[in-house]
Design an enzyme around this catalytic site. Structure first.
Site, PDB file in Angstrom:
ATOM      1  N   HIS A 124       5.357   8.575  90.786  1.00  0.00           N
ATOM      2  CA  HIS A 124       4.399   9.618  90.659  1.00  0.00           C
ATOM      3  C   HIS A 124       2.885   9.076  91.141  1.00  0.00           C
ATOM      4  O   HIS A 124       3.004   7.913  90.965  1.00  0.00           O
ATOM      5  CB  HIS A 124       4.514   9.997  89.061  1.00  0.00           C
ATOM      6  N   ASP A 201       7.235   2.913  83.814  1.00  0.00           N
ATOM      7  CA  ASP A 201       6.726   4.219  83.778  1.00  0.00           C
ATOM      8  C   ASP A 201       8.131   5.067  83.152  1.00  0.00           C
ATOM      9  O   ASP A 201       9.118   5.368  83.683  1.00  0.00           O
ATOM     10  CB  ASP A 201       6.239   5.003  84.962  1.00  0.00           C
ATOM     11  N   GLN A 204       9.630  10.109  81.986  1.00  0.00           N
ATOM     12  CA  GLN A 204      10.412  11.038  82.303  1.00  0.00           C
ATOM     13  C   GLN A 204      11.802  10.618  81.772  1.00  0.00           C
ATOM     14  O   GLN A 204      12.936  11.064  81.869  1.00  0.00           O
ATOM     15  CB  GLN A 204      10.717  11.381  83.718  1.00  0.00           C
ATOM     16  N   LYS A 227       5.450  15.064  76.818  1.00  0.00           N
ATOM     17  CA  LYS A 227       6.727  15.150  77.382  1.00  0.00           C
ATOM     18  C   LYS A 227       7.850  15.046  76.559  1.00  0.00           C
ATOM     19  O   LYS A 227       9.082  15.008  76.858  1.00  0.00           O
ATOM     20  CB  LYS A 227       7.041  14.203  78.700  1.00  0.00           C
ATOM     21  N   CYS A 365       3.353  15.874  91.946  1.00  0.00           N
ATOM     22  CA  CYS A 365       2.527  14.537  92.174  1.00  0.00           C
ATOM     23  C   CYS A 365       3.162  13.465  92.820  1.00  0.00           C
ATOM     24  O   CYS A 365       3.191  12.365  92.270  1.00  0.00           O
ATOM     25  CB  CYS A 365       2.071  14.396  90.753  1.00  0.00           C
TER      26      CYS A 365
END
Length: 407
Positions: A124, A201, A204, A227, A365
């Site tokens: 991202h 990261d 997700q 999220k 993104c």
């Protein structure tokens, strides 16, 4: 932990009862943000109605109960990700700020001219741009793990990227554009053989699968509340205690200090050293309620249901003439990205919206991903635990109608 009951879960999300353009809402943009259960919504209202006050500052009753509730979230996160210490949990605005904190507070002091940072080709923008900014400032070099045509990272190429100048590795747990689940533990172990710290990261991943920072032995980990069925404007940076203690503060202001004089300021201890100013108190408190909601259902139960739904959606979409999946990794989470020959993704998205079906179109993104596949963008269907096979069927019917109009 209760039984996974999709009807009961859907009943918990008020927005799923609304209509869009006269059609029942089918929400497949969960990779961008998830909807909120009434347990979280009620907690937001309760905060402002019953306890609104600043935290960590007042001796009065409202400040004390707000502070206690805010710190409950820190302990909830600690347990949820299995951090060793609660002070290793920094409350931030979200994944983007968490990554920027590491780029600034670890990157500036410990990465210099000619040093190298490794990221991946599927990141991202939030895990690309901060490192580019650091490279521009410090003269360091960005190295990129290449990606195969199926959307998996080339692990052998990753091994070959390390040198004596490698100072940090930062990559995504799950690709927001492709759904690829990276071999995180293996990649961390490879970096650690070179004594290089790793930032993950997990924006997700955290809502779809168990994330255990001690089992992974990850050095830093970032994710966002919105999220994972929580409010916007709140996130988490986890860091190993010894690394966080070495780093200077991110911002100066209230709460991150022990003592301030015009001659000198001494900084607060962890975690407050990285939490300058009044935080998003409501969101911070209510993130605990989102975590409690996930835990009540059970992360493993959520994963099993979503894996089944992903398989069903993939099978049904594959029947559509002219569809091409972008990202066909062996291990995937709840994201399906696709294009249809001769049709722009945006046009598909607009027609689906008229039918009450929310998908994301564009580059998500992650423009370098789209450049690798030589496409302007994709249609992204991102699933959550409240989605159903019936909604997938509605999507299929909507796609067939849209393609019939556009071809």
């Amino acid at each position: 932990m209760g039984t996974f009951n999709i009807a009961n879960i859907r009943e918990d999300f008020p927005i799923l009862k609304r209509t869009v353009n006269g059609k029942p809402l089918v929400y497949f943009d969960n990779g961008a943000t998830t909807q909120k259960p009434k347990q979280v919504i009620d907690a937001i209202v309760a905060y402002y109605a019953d306890m609104n006050s600043n935290v960590h500052r007042g001796v009065h009753y409202l400040s004390q109960i707000s502070t206690d509730a805010f710190e409950i979230t820190r302990r909830k996160v600690q347990t949820f990700i299995n951090a060793r210490h609660e002070h290793e949990v920094i409350i931030t605005k979200g994944t983007t700020e968490s990554i920027n904190i590491i780029a600034t507070c670890y990157g500036r002091p410990f990465i210099g001219e000619g040093d190298e940072i490794i990221i991946s080709a599927m990141e991202h923008h939030s895990n690309i741009v901060p490192w580019q900014m650091l490279c521009d400032e410090k003269g360091c070099v960005l190295r990129v793990i290449p990606m195969k045509e199926n959307g998996e990272l080339d692990i052998e190429a990753y091994r070959a990227l390390f040198s004596e100048r490698t100072k940090l590795v930062s990559f995504t747990y799950v690709s927001n554009a492709l759904g690829t689940i990276n071999p995180v533990k293996e990649m961390i172990d490879i970096a650690h053989t070179h004594e290089v710290p790793v930032l993950i990261d997990a924006a997700q991943a955290i809502q779809h699968m168990k994330v255990d920072v001690q089992a992974l032995d990850v050095d830093f980990l970032a994710f966002s509340g919105h999220k994972m069925y929580g409010p916007t404007g709140v996130g988490v940076l986890y860091g190993k205690e010894e690394l966080l203690n070495k780093m200077p503060p991110y911002q100066g202001g209230g709460d991150m200090i022990k003592e301030v004089t015009f001659a000198k300021t001494t900084y607060n201890e962890l975690p407050f050293k990285f939490e300058a100013g009044t935080p998003n108190i409501e969101a911070g408190i209510c993130l605990a309620h989102a975590i409690e909601y996930i835990e009540t259902i059970g992360v493993e139960a959520i994963k099993a249901y979503e894996d089944e739904l992903l398989a069903y959606a993939t099978t049904q979409l594959a029947k559509i003439d002219g569809i091409r999946f972008i990202g066909t990794a062996e291990h995937k989470s709840s994201v399906i990205s696709f294009v249809v020959d001769g049709i722009h993704p945006y046009d598909i998205g607009v027609i689906l919206d008229k039918l009450g079906i929310a998908v994301r179109t564009g580059h998500h993104c992650a423009q370098p991903v789209m450049e690798q596949f030589a496409i302007p963008g994709t249609v992204r269907v991102s699933l959550a635990m409240y989605n159903t096979k019936e909604e997938v069927d509605t999507l299929i019917a909507g796609l067939e109608r849209a393609l019939g109009m556009l071809k």
